[in-house]
Write a protein that holds these residues in place. Sequence first.
Motif, PDB file in Angstrom:
ATOM      1  N   ASP A 190     -16.410  -9.794 -10.361  1.00 23.89           N
ATOM      2  CA  ASP A 190     -14.621 -10.131 -10.615  1.00 23.89           C
ATOM      3  C   ASP A 190     -13.825  -9.093 -10.723  1.00 23.89           C
ATOM      4  O   ASP A 190     -13.060  -8.932 -10.621  1.00 23.89           O
ATOM      5  CB  ASP A 190     -14.736  -9.986 -12.634  1.00 23.89           C
ATOM      6  CG  ASP A 190     -16.034 -11.202 -13.173  1.00 23.89           C
ATOM      7  OD1 ASP A 190     -16.346 -12.164 -12.191  1.00 23.89           O
ATOM      8  OD2 ASP A 190     -16.052 -11.457 -14.185  1.00 23.89           O
ATOM      9  N   SER A 191     -14.621  -8.569 -10.775  1.00 23.19           N
ATOM     10  CA  SER A 191     -14.088  -6.514 -10.620  1.00 23.19           C
ATOM     11  C   SER A 191     -13.360  -5.969  -8.949  1.00 23.19           C
ATOM     12  O   SER A 191     -12.074  -5.944  -8.682  1.00 23.19           O
ATOM     13  CB  SER A 191     -14.563  -5.122 -11.015  1.00 23.19           C
ATOM     14  OG  SER A 191     -15.334  -5.082  -9.938  1.00 23.19           O
ATOM     15  N   GLU A 194     -10.765  -9.066  -8.758  1.00 23.40           N
ATOM     16  CA  GLU A 194      -8.899  -8.261  -9.361  1.00 23.40           C
ATOM     17  C   GLU A 194      -8.618  -7.375  -8.778  1.00 23.40           C
ATOM     18  O   GLU A 194      -7.705  -7.345  -8.449  1.00 23.40           O
ATOM     19  CB  GLU A 194      -9.706  -7.375 -10.658  1.00 23.40           C
ATOM     20  CG  GLU A 194      -9.867  -8.595 -11.725  1.00 23.40           C
ATOM     21  CD  GLU A 194     -10.083  -7.949 -13.126  1.00 23.40           C
ATOM     22  OE1 GLU A 194     -10.666  -6.294 -13.438  1.00 23.40           O
ATOM     23  OE2 GLU A 194     -10.211  -8.444 -14.771  1.00 23.40           O
ATOM     24  N   ARG A 231     -12.273 -16.723 -14.849  1.00 24.74           N
ATOM     25  CA  ARG A 231     -12.693 -15.713 -15.949  1.00 24.74           C
ATOM     26  C   ARG A 231     -11.604 -14.351 -15.345  1.00 24.74           C
ATOM     27  O   ARG A 231     -10.736 -13.937 -16.191  1.00 24.74           O
ATOM     28  CB  ARG A 231     -13.723 -14.306 -15.151  1.00 24.74           C
ATOM     29  CG  ARG A 231     -15.182 -15.712 -16.230  1.00 24.74           C
ATOM     30  CD  ARG A 231     -16.038 -14.262 -16.117  1.00 24.74           C
ATOM     31  NE  ARG A 231     -16.027 -14.256 -15.377  1.00 24.74           N
ATOM     32  CZ  ARG A 231     -17.628 -15.216 -14.549  1.00 24.74           C
ATOM     33  NH1 ARG A 231     -17.938 -16.292 -14.794  1.00 24.74           N
ATOM     34  NH2 ARG A 231     -18.024 -13.710 -13.282  1.00 24.74           N
ATOM     35  N   VAL A 232     -11.466 -14.476 -14.247  1.00 21.97           N
ATOM     36  CA  VAL A 232      -9.815 -12.935 -13.367  1.00 21.97           C
ATOM     37  C   VAL A 232      -8.824 -13.435 -14.110  1.00 21.97           C
ATOM     38  O   VAL A 232      -7.832 -12.854 -14.400  1.00 21.97           O
ATOM     39  CB  VAL A 232     -10.047 -12.469 -11.920  1.00 21.97           C
ATOM     40  CG1 VAL A 232      -9.004 -11.953 -11.637  1.00 21.97           C
ATOM     41  CG2 VAL A 232     -11.179 -11.687 -12.513  1.00 21.97           C
ATOM     42  N   ALA A 234      -7.696 -16.141 -16.601  1.00 26.27           N
ATOM     43  CA  ALA A 234      -7.831 -15.891 -17.438  1.00 26.27           C
ATOM     44  C   ALA A 234      -7.289 -14.500 -18.279  1.00 26.27           C
ATOM     45  O   ALA A 234      -6.370 -14.367 -19.200  1.00 26.27           O
ATOM     46  CB  ALA A 234      -9.054 -16.447 -18.334  1.00 26.27           C
ATOM     47  N   ARG A 235      -7.759 -13.446 -17.757  1.00 26.06           N
ATOM     48  CA  ARG A 235      -7.384 -11.892 -18.216  1.00 26.06           C
ATOM     49  C   ARG A 235      -5.787 -11.842 -17.986  1.00 26.06           C
ATOM     50  O   ARG A 235      -5.177 -11.501 -18.063  1.00 26.06           O
ATOM     51  CB  ARG A 235      -8.256 -10.890 -17.413  1.00 26.06           C
ATOM     52  CG  ARG A 235      -9.345 -10.920 -18.698  1.00 26.06           C
ATOM     53  CD  ARG A 235     -10.274  -9.614 -18.027  1.00 26.06           C
ATOM     54  NE  ARG A 235     -10.646  -9.736 -16.424  1.00 26.06           N
ATOM     55  CZ  ARG A 235     -12.032 -10.601 -16.190  1.00 26.06           C
ATOM     56  NH1 ARG A 235     -13.229 -11.243 -17.435  1.00 26.06           N
ATOM     57  NH2 ARG A 235     -12.863 -10.121 -15.046  1.00 26.06           N
ATOM     58  N   ALA A 236      -5.637 -12.439 -16.163  1.00 22.53           N
ATOM     59  CA  ALA A 236      -4.377 -11.925 -16.296  1.00 22.53           C
ATOM     60  C   ALA A 236      -3.119 -12.827 -17.308  1.00 22.53           C
ATOM     61  O   ALA A 236      -1.885 -12.108 -17.076  1.00 22.53           O
ATOM     62  CB  ALA A 236      -4.142 -12.543 -14.576  1.00 22.53           C
ATOM     63  N   GLU A 238      -3.725 -13.083 -20.247  1.00 22.34           N
ATOM     64  CA  GLU A 238      -4.212 -12.547 -21.394  1.00 22.34           C
ATOM     65  C   GLU A 238      -3.568 -11.455 -21.195  1.00 22.34           C
ATOM     66  O   GLU A 238      -2.612 -10.794 -22.252  1.00 22.34           O
ATOM     67  CB  GLU A 238      -5.589 -11.929 -21.855  1.00 22.34           C
ATOM     68  CG  GLU A 238      -6.492 -13.243 -22.638  1.00 22.34           C
ATOM     69  CD  GLU A 238      -7.592 -12.890 -22.242  1.00 22.34           C
ATOM     70  OE1 GLU A 238      -8.211 -11.480 -21.847  1.00 22.34           O
ATOM     71  OE2 GLU A 238      -8.762 -13.687 -22.232  1.00 22.34           O
ATOM     72  N   HIS A 239      -3.291 -10.635 -19.990  1.00 25.55           N
ATOM     73  CA  HIS A 239      -2.866  -9.399 -20.101  1.00 25.55           C
ATOM     74  C   HIS A 239      -1.233  -9.749 -19.981  1.00 25.55           C
ATOM     75  O   HIS A 239      -0.055  -9.216 -19.774  1.00 25.55           O
ATOM     76  CB  HIS A 239      -2.647  -8.488 -18.918  1.00 25.55           C
ATOM     77  CG  HIS A 239      -3.689  -8.050 -19.421  1.00 25.55           C
ATOM     78  ND1 HIS A 239      -4.994  -8.673 -19.260  1.00 25.55           N
ATOM     79  CD2 HIS A 239      -4.784  -6.820 -19.854  1.00 25.55           C
ATOM     80  CE1 HIS A 239      -6.654  -7.724 -19.875  1.00 25.55           C
ATOM     81  NE2 HIS A 239      -5.956  -6.803 -20.701  1.00 25.55           N
ATOM     82  N   TRP A 241       0.421 -10.758 -17.440  1.00 22.66           N
ATOM     83  CA  TRP A 241       0.580 -11.476 -15.928  1.00 22.66           C
ATOM     84  C   TRP A 241       0.490 -12.378 -15.100  1.00 22.66           C
ATOM     85  O   TRP A 241       1.728 -12.049 -14.231  1.00 22.66           O
ATOM     86  CB  TRP A 241      -0.572 -10.551 -14.518  1.00 22.66           C
ATOM     87  CG  TRP A 241      -0.535  -9.134 -14.928  1.00 22.66           C
ATOM     88  CD1 TRP A 241      -1.325  -7.791 -15.944  1.00 22.66           C
ATOM     89  CD2 TRP A 241       0.242  -7.806 -14.833  1.00 22.66           C
ATOM     90  NE1 TRP A 241      -1.889  -6.649 -16.287  1.00 22.66           N
ATOM     91  CE2 TRP A 241      -0.479  -6.950 -15.190  1.00 22.66           C
ATOM     92  CE3 TRP A 241       1.228  -7.695 -13.908  1.00 22.66           C
ATOM     93  CZ2 TRP A 241       0.081  -5.159 -14.864  1.00 22.66           C
ATOM     94  CZ3 TRP A 241       2.302  -6.087 -13.971  1.00 22.66           C
ATOM     95  CH2 TRP A 241       1.550  -5.188 -14.322  1.00 22.66           C
TER      96      TRP A 241
END
Length: 266
Positions: A190-191, A194, A231-232, A234-236, A238-239, A241
Amino acid sequence: TVPMDEFAEKAALPVHRVARIEPWIARLRERAGSFGELEDSFVAAAEQAASEQIVAFKSVIAYRTGLDVARPSRGEATAAFERWRADDFAETREHAKPVRDLLLYRTLEVARQADRPMHIHCGGGDPEIVLAHARAQDLFPLLHEHVSQPIVLIHSGQPWLDEGAYVASILPNVYLELSITMPWSSLALDSKLEALLGVAPTARVLYGSDESTEPEVLWLSAQLGRAALERVLARAIEHDWLTEREALSVGANVLAQNTRRLHGIS
C-alpha cells in the motif's frame, strides 16, 4: 516457455508480443564478423519485429552493463566489439557496454519510426543486475534525450520507487510499470502504491505482475493488486484528494486502460 498462441488459447484472452532485444544480440554476435555486421543484422531484426505487429520493444540492459547508457561513436563500438569477441563475449562493462549502448540507441530509433514504446528494466531484479548502475537517475540522460518518446520503466525503479516516480513526474513520456512491487511487496504494498500514485501522473502508471513461471501467481497478483489499489484510492477519497468518480477512473486506468492506450490495444 509457452508459445504465444498456446498461451492465448489457455488464457482465453488476447495476447500481445513485446520484443526483447538481448536474445537478438546473443544470437547475432556469434555470426557477425564486425560490429558493422552486427549492427546491420540487429537493425534488420528490429525492423522485422516491428512489421510483425509487436506492441513494444524491451531491453534488460540493467542486467548486462547498467543503465548509465551513453552514445559511443561507431569507432568506439567497433573497437569494443573486437575486444568483446576476443574475450569470448564476457559481460564486462569495458568491452560489452559500448556495443550494447549503441544497439539500444538504434532500437530507440526503430521504435520511434515504428511508433512503438520502449520498455527498459529499471531497478532491482535478478542477481545479475548491475546494481551500482540500476537506478532511474542512471537512465535519466537517455530519458531526457528521448523526451518525446514513450519509455516504460519496468519495475518503476524498485527499490528506488520515489526516484522513478519523480522522473515520471518531470518527463512527459516516462511510464511506470508496477511489477516486483506487485505483488511481492506484501505489507509494504500500500505504501509503495501511495508513493507512486502520489507523485507520478496516474495516467502513466501501469499494472504488471512480472510473473513468468507459476500461472497461479498471475491470478494471485491480480487479486492482491486490485485490493491494494482499492485501499489506497479509498484513502485518497477520505482525504479529499479524489472524488469517488475520479478514484474509479484512476483504478480502471492503472489496471488496464493506460496499458491499452500506450500500446494501441483496443
